[in-house]
Design a protein around this motif. Structure first.
Motif, PDB file in Angstrom:
ATOM      1  N   MET A  79     -12.459  11.034  -1.278  1.00 47.48           N
ATOM      2  CA  MET A  79     -13.134   9.777  -1.588  1.00 47.48           C
ATOM      3  C   MET A  79     -12.655   8.674  -0.644  1.00 47.48           C
ATOM      4  SD  MET A  79     -13.352   7.690  -5.217  1.00 47.48           S
ATOM      5  CE  MET A  79     -11.680   7.035  -5.171  1.00 47.48           C
ATOM      6  N   GLY A  80     -11.351   8.593  -0.444  1.00 48.91           N
ATOM      7  CA  GLY A  80     -10.825   7.595   0.475  1.00 48.91           C
ATOM      8  C   GLY A  80     -11.253   7.833   1.913  1.00 48.91           C
ATOM      9  N   GLU A  81     -11.295   9.108   2.331  1.00 46.17           N
ATOM     10  CA  GLU A  81     -11.710   9.431   3.696  1.00 46.17           C
ATOM     11  C   GLU A  81     -13.167   9.038   3.929  1.00 46.17           C
ATOM     12  OE1 GLU A  81     -10.282  10.806   6.369  1.00 46.17           O
ATOM     13  OE2 GLU A  81      -8.274  11.103   5.570  1.00 46.17           O
ATOM     14  N   VAL A 121      -9.408   2.804  -3.977  1.00 47.78           N
ATOM     15  CA  VAL A 121     -10.306   3.882  -3.568  1.00 47.78           C
ATOM     16  C   VAL A 121      -9.640   4.807  -2.560  1.00 47.78           C
ATOM     17  CG1 VAL A 121     -12.394   2.544  -3.987  1.00 47.78           C
ATOM     18  CG2 VAL A 121     -11.358   2.496  -1.726  1.00 47.78           C
ATOM     19  N   SER A 122      -8.424   4.475  -2.147  1.00 49.07           N
ATOM     20  CA  SER A 122      -7.798   5.240  -1.070  1.00 49.07           C
ATOM     21  C   SER A 122      -6.664   6.122  -1.561  1.00 49.07           C
ATOM     22  CB  SER A 122      -7.282   4.281   0.011  1.00 49.07           C
ATOM     23  OG  SER A 122      -6.426   4.936   0.909  1.00 49.07           O
ATOM     24  N   GLY A 123      -5.632   5.519  -2.175  1.00 53.95           N
ATOM     25  CA  GLY A 123      -4.454   6.278  -2.573  1.00 53.95           C
ATOM     26  C   GLY A 123      -3.477   6.491  -1.446  1.00 53.95           C
ATOM     27  N   SER A 124      -3.763   5.909  -0.281  1.00 50.62           N
ATOM     28  CA  SER A 124      -2.900   6.083   0.890  1.00 50.62           C
ATOM     29  C   SER A 124      -2.489   4.725   1.420  1.00 50.62           C
ATOM     30  CB  SER A 124      -3.634   6.863   1.982  1.00 50.62           C
ATOM     31  OG  SER A 124      -2.957   6.766   3.217  1.00 50.62           O
ATOM     32  N   SER A 167      -3.416   7.064  -6.907  1.00 48.86           N
ATOM     33  CA  SER A 167      -2.353   7.154  -5.915  1.00 48.86           C
ATOM     34  C   SER A 167      -1.997   8.615  -5.671  1.00 48.86           C
ATOM     35  CB  SER A 167      -1.123   6.385  -6.406  1.00 48.86           C
ATOM     36  OG  SER A 167       0.015   6.728  -5.661  1.00 48.86           O
ATOM     37  N   ILE A 168      -1.997   9.006  -4.403  1.00 49.57           N
ATOM     38  CA  ILE A 168      -1.636  10.377  -4.051  1.00 49.57           C
ATOM     39  C   ILE A 168      -0.190  10.661  -4.448  1.00 49.57           C
ATOM     40  CG2 ILE A 168      -1.335  11.964  -2.115  1.00 49.57           C
ATOM     41  CD1 ILE A 168      -3.570  10.416  -0.674  1.00 49.57           C
ATOM     42  N   VAL A 169       0.691   9.693  -4.197  1.00 48.49           N
ATOM     43  CA  VAL A 169       2.106   9.877  -4.523  1.00 48.49           C
ATOM     44  C   VAL A 169       2.305  10.028  -6.030  1.00 48.49           C
ATOM     45  CG1 VAL A 169       4.372   8.771  -4.465  1.00 48.49           C
ATOM     46  CG2 VAL A 169       2.915   8.702  -2.456  1.00 48.49           C
ATOM     47  N   MET A 170       1.539   9.278  -6.833  1.00 45.21           N
ATOM     48  CA  MET A 170       1.647   9.405  -8.290  1.00 45.21           C
ATOM     49  C   MET A 170       1.245  10.801  -8.755  1.00 45.21           C
ATOM     50  SD  MET A 170       0.299   5.883 -10.002  1.00 45.21           S
ATOM     51  CE  MET A 170       0.980   4.287  -9.568  1.00 45.21           C
ATOM     52  N   ILE A 171       0.202  11.339  -8.152  1.00 44.17           N
ATOM     53  CA  ILE A 171      -0.240  12.696  -8.530  1.00 44.17           C
ATOM     54  C   ILE A 171       0.855  13.702  -8.197  1.00 44.17           C
ATOM     55  CG2 ILE A 171      -1.936  14.509  -8.083  1.00 44.17           C
ATOM     56  CD1 ILE A 171      -3.996  12.317  -7.545  1.00 44.17           C
ATOM     57  N   MET A 237     -16.920  -2.178  -5.964  1.00 42.19           N
ATOM     58  CA  MET A 237     -16.211  -2.605  -7.163  1.00 42.19           C
ATOM     59  C   MET A 237     -16.715  -1.840  -8.391  1.00 42.19           C
ATOM     60  SD  MET A 237     -14.036  -4.743  -6.034  1.00 42.19           S
ATOM     61  CE  MET A 237     -13.421  -5.449  -7.555  1.00 42.19           C
ATOM     62  N   LEU A 238     -18.009  -1.597  -8.441  1.00 40.31           N
ATOM     63  CA  LEU A 238     -18.566  -0.817  -9.552  1.00 40.31           C
ATOM     64  C   LEU A 238     -18.036   0.614  -9.529  1.00 40.31           C
ATOM     65  CD1 LEU A 238     -22.304  -1.999  -9.634  1.00 40.31           C
ATOM     66  CD2 LEU A 238     -20.539  -2.427 -11.355  1.00 40.31           C
ATOM     67  N   LEU A 239     -17.933   1.198  -8.332  1.00 40.84           N
ATOM     68  CA  LEU A 239     -17.393   2.553  -8.213  1.00 40.84           C
ATOM     69  C   LEU A 239     -15.943   2.595  -8.687  1.00 40.84           C
ATOM     70  CD1 LEU A 239     -17.598   5.491  -7.243  1.00 40.84           C
ATOM     71  CD2 LEU A 239     -16.925   4.702  -4.964  1.00 40.84           C
ATOM     72  N   ILE A 240     -15.144   1.613  -8.246  1.00 40.73           N
ATOM     73  CA  ILE A 240     -13.751   1.545  -8.685  1.00 40.73           C
ATOM     74  C   ILE A 240     -13.678   1.414 -10.197  1.00 40.73           C
ATOM     75  CG2 ILE A 240     -11.632   0.170  -8.602  1.00 40.73           C
ATOM     76  CD1 ILE A 240     -12.450  -0.633  -5.747  1.00 40.73           C
TER      77      ILE A 240
END
Length: 443
Positions: A79-81, A121-124, A167-171, A237-240
């Motif tokens: 999604m972020g990419e 939307v990124s996590g990075s 967040s990728i790190v949280m996962i 913003m709606l997607l988030i």
């Protein structure tokens, strides 16, 4: 800890640093160190049972990767990419600029708010800093804003990509610590808002103290024009809101929400005219590469954790720490220093999986909440993102500005100390982290 366990721990640590020092990939280095622990330690130490390496490896790797929760990881990355390859950074600056003109520091706040939005939307961290920076830095420089503050605020705010969910790190931490990803996502909101407030507050105070270094505001814009300028941001913003809301209110699991996010990102990309065969393939390949790297690290860490568990090192260390009478604050202070030192040499995901098998039993022994500790680790990893020589955000800003590494690091230092304040606040007032997940989900 007895002498045998101390020797075993030092041996594994020495092997790991030797392998990593030779330039071996971190995931493979962890696997090789685990192999030493399972095969070599029983041969070298008396009283330790030997284990079939192939069975231990198979069960460890399968157990670490065969997770429905972990399936959210490549989806959120994808999604972020996808959104990284849209015109989101241009829309972000154009849409936010009219609304911050009244604040002291004016357009500088676009860095903080824009990074906060893109983080969702990124996590990075690096992707957040790069996406917002490629548009905001040239625009701020062209308008005459103080470049050191612009660079520092972008480097600091870019770290929000690790803290504001998804967040990728949280996962990765949630899988390693076997705690709820949804609780971690909810717990990250309070500290994320706190960090944004600290960054914007510093920008405002600096601007009030240095009014001559702040350009005059842009021409006033009617309210309708402001809405029109922000129009391109509303779909994002709606997607988030939909992705995060579906997680927070229990409508979907993190993995299901990630799938919805990918579908929404593809739809927005198609609607904006940036979705084509090339961008689709690049986004997919980018997600595959990063996901494979993370999964290899997770597999290697799981195997090493098994090897260390057989030696009894983590449990012995936890018992030893508990018997020393260390105060909780002392333990947290020491861990903060350890993670900052590690952050000078390895990335955040590797830091977490590398230390989880030893640190988590100590945290459990001392009575800390594992959800709170997950957010603490993310905050400290964020700090490591802007410390040389391996602060990834510093590399991003160096590439965007052409400045030297130490110049970028010097510009970032005020925001590093603001993050130190944030760590201190969540340590002294853990409710900043735990109140929201406990309120929404009970516990």
């Amino acid at each position: 800890m007895d002498l045998a366990q101390t020797e075993a721990g030092l041996l594994l640590l020495g092997v790991l640093f030797l392998i990593l020092g030779l330039g071996v990939w971190i995931g493979l280095g962890l696997l090789m160190t685990g192999l030493v622990g399972v095969v070599a330690l029983p041969m070298l130490m008396t009283g330790m049972a030997s284990f079939p390496a192939e069975k231990v490896l198979g069960s460890a790797v399968w157990g670490s990767l065969a997770s429905w929760t972990l399936a959210a990881l490549p989806l959120f990355i994808w999604m972020g990419e996808i959104l990284f390859r849209t015109r989101l950074s241009e829309d972000m600056f154009r849409g936010l600029a009219p609304w911050v003109q009244w604040l002291p520091g004016r357009l500088m706040h676009v860095n903080v708010i824009g990074c906060g939005i893109f983080a969702a939307v990124s996590g990075s961290s690096a992707a957040t800093a790069a996406t917002i920076g490629k548009m905001s830095l040239p625009a701020l420089t062209q308008r005459g804003y103080h470049q050191p503050l612009a660079i520092g605020s972008l480097a600091g705010a870019g770290t929000l990509g690790l803290l504001i969910p998804p967040s990728i790190v949280m996962i990765v931490y949630g899988v390693a610590a076997e705690v709820s990803i949804v609780r971690l996502f909810i717990a990250g909101l309070g500290p994320g808002i706190l960090l944004m407030a600290l960054f914007s507050g510093y920008i405002a105070i600096w601007s009030l103290l240095n009014p001559k270094l702040v350009p005059p505001p842009d021409a006033p814009m009617p309210f309708r024009e402001k809405l029109r300028a922000s129009g391109q941001l509303f779909p994002v913003m709606l997607l988030i809101g939909f992705v995060m809301g579906s997680i927070y209110f229990g409508w979907a699991t993190a993995t299901e929400a990630a799938a919805f996010g990918v579908a929404g990102a593809l739809a927005l990309s198609a609607w904006g005219g940036t979705l084509n065969r090339k961008s689709f393939g690049e986004s997919l390949m980018g997600a595959v590469k990063l996901s494979c790297m993370i999964n290899l690290i997770l597999a290697g860490a799981a195997f090493l954790t098994k090897a260390m568990a057989y030696s009894g090192i983590p449990a012995a260390m936890a018992t030893w720490v508990g018997s020393q009478g260390f105060s909780p604050f002392m333990i947290i202070a020491v861990l903060t220093l350890i993670y900052l030192v590690l952050g000078c040499f390895i990335d955040g995901i590797s830091m977490i999986v590398l230390t989880a098998s030893v640190v988590l039993p100590i945290i459990a022994q001392t009575g800390f909440d594992l959800i709170w500790f997950g957010i603490f680790i993310v905050l400290v990893v964020e700090m490591a993102q802007i410390t040389p020589p391996v602060g990834f955000n510093l590399f991003v800003l160096q590439g965007l500005t052409g400045k030297g590494m130490m110049t970028v690091a010097r510009n970032t230092m005020p925001f590093f100390f603001l993050m130190v304040i944030a760590v201190a606040l969540v340590t002294l007032f853990p409710g900043i982290v735990t109140w929201l997940p406990n309120t929404m989900m009970g516990g």
